[in-house]
Design an enzyme around this catalytic site. Structure first.
Site: not given
Length: 304
Positions: A72, A222, A225, A229
């Site tokens: 990262y 969750p 991403g 959602l």
């Protein structure tokens, strides 16, 4: 290199309580550091002081599970973690992953040859400032998701490094059920980190099998991403409780199974606190029945 830690008592006041990863007790509500790097998970953050503040706030809240990777940035999030939190409290456990690198275009090409993995483990040790890594996940597949193929050589390399004392516990990331079964024949692992959320439930059976064996399941993305959602059902349940849909999505994961550990990421201390509050939402049987109807084919986000 000498690892210095300070003594603290692990908090159990966060949503979901705690889980044991081997001999490591962690809060089920953890923190994922990926968003602390720059755009596309490349380069430094725009607000370095803000990034450091988020990490310190996570520890202040009692979070004892921080997820990172030296890829990262690369090297950015590990450096921030070290700057913000070293010397690490005894209760804090940092989980990293190896098996991918970053290229000049910001891609995530696999890096799972033995020399790649040895180098990555030593890089993580150096950037985090520790003698032993608490938990290392072997990242499999590619940026589009899991891919079939044996993990024996790569996983065996990490087992060798574990025997040398450089790694305390092992885990798997972006893995197929077949690869997980293969790893079980080689050496123990304490967690699996795969894509999973309300809309992507392909690992339902796997979660239940791992729970029966006392192995943690850590869903990455969750909240969906790079594409959040979106569901009318999720919005209706959130509306009944007067909360945001993200709160319901996090709370649902903690309700789903006791072996699920959350690592939602954010670069904002205020958003981190909001996520903690949201994950503590109590869902009714009616809520859970409605949420269980969500699913279907969705675009799979890029794997971290």
């Amino acid at each position: 290199m000498t690892t210095t830690r300070t003594t603290t008592t692990a908090s159990t006041t966060l949503p979901g309580g705690t889980w044991t990863l081997g001999d490591l007790t962690v809060t089920r509500f953890g923190y994922g550091a990926m968003q602390l790097a720059g755009p596309g998970v490349m380069g430094p953050p725009a607000d370095r002081d803000g990034a450091l503040a988020v990490l310190r706030e996570a520890v202040r809240l009692g979070i004892t599970h921080v997820d990172t990777a030296d890829a990262y940035g690369p090297h950015v999030t590990n450096g921030l973690i070290r700057e913000a939190l070293h010397p690490y409290p005894d209760s804090l456990h940092i989980v990293t992953k190896v098996g991918a690198r970053r290229d000049a275009d910001g891609g995530w090409p696999p890096a799972r040859e033995p020399d790649d993995l040895r180098r990555a483990v030593h890089d993580n040790l150096e950037t985090l400032g520790v003698d032993t890594l608490d938990l290392v996940n072997l990242r499999l597949g590619d940026a589009t998701g899991p891919r079939p193929g044996s993990l024996a050589t790569a996983y065996g390399t990490l087992v060798e490094l574990q025997r040398q004392g450089l790694i305390r516990h092992l885990g798997l990331s972006n893995a197929t059920p077949e690869q997980i079964a293969e790893a079980e024949t080689i050496a123990p692992f304490v967690c699996v980190q795969n894509l999973y959320n309300l809309a992507h439930r392909q690992d339902d059976a796997l979660i239940d099998r791992l729970a029966a064996r006392g192995v943690a399941y850590v869903p990455y993305f969750p909240l969906g991403g790079f594409t959040p959602l979106q569901s009318a059902t999720l919005s209706r349940v959130a509306g009944r409780h007067g909360v945001r849909p993200t709160a319901v999505a996090l709370a649902w994961l903690l309700h789903r199974s006791p072996n699920i550990l959350l690592i939602p990421g954010t670069s904002s201390a205020a958003h981190l606190r909001e996520n903690v509050t949201g994950a503590g939402l109590t869902l009714s049987e009616e809520d859970l029945a409605a949420l269980d109807t969500i699913g279907g084919a969705r675009r799979t986000p890029q794997a971290p």
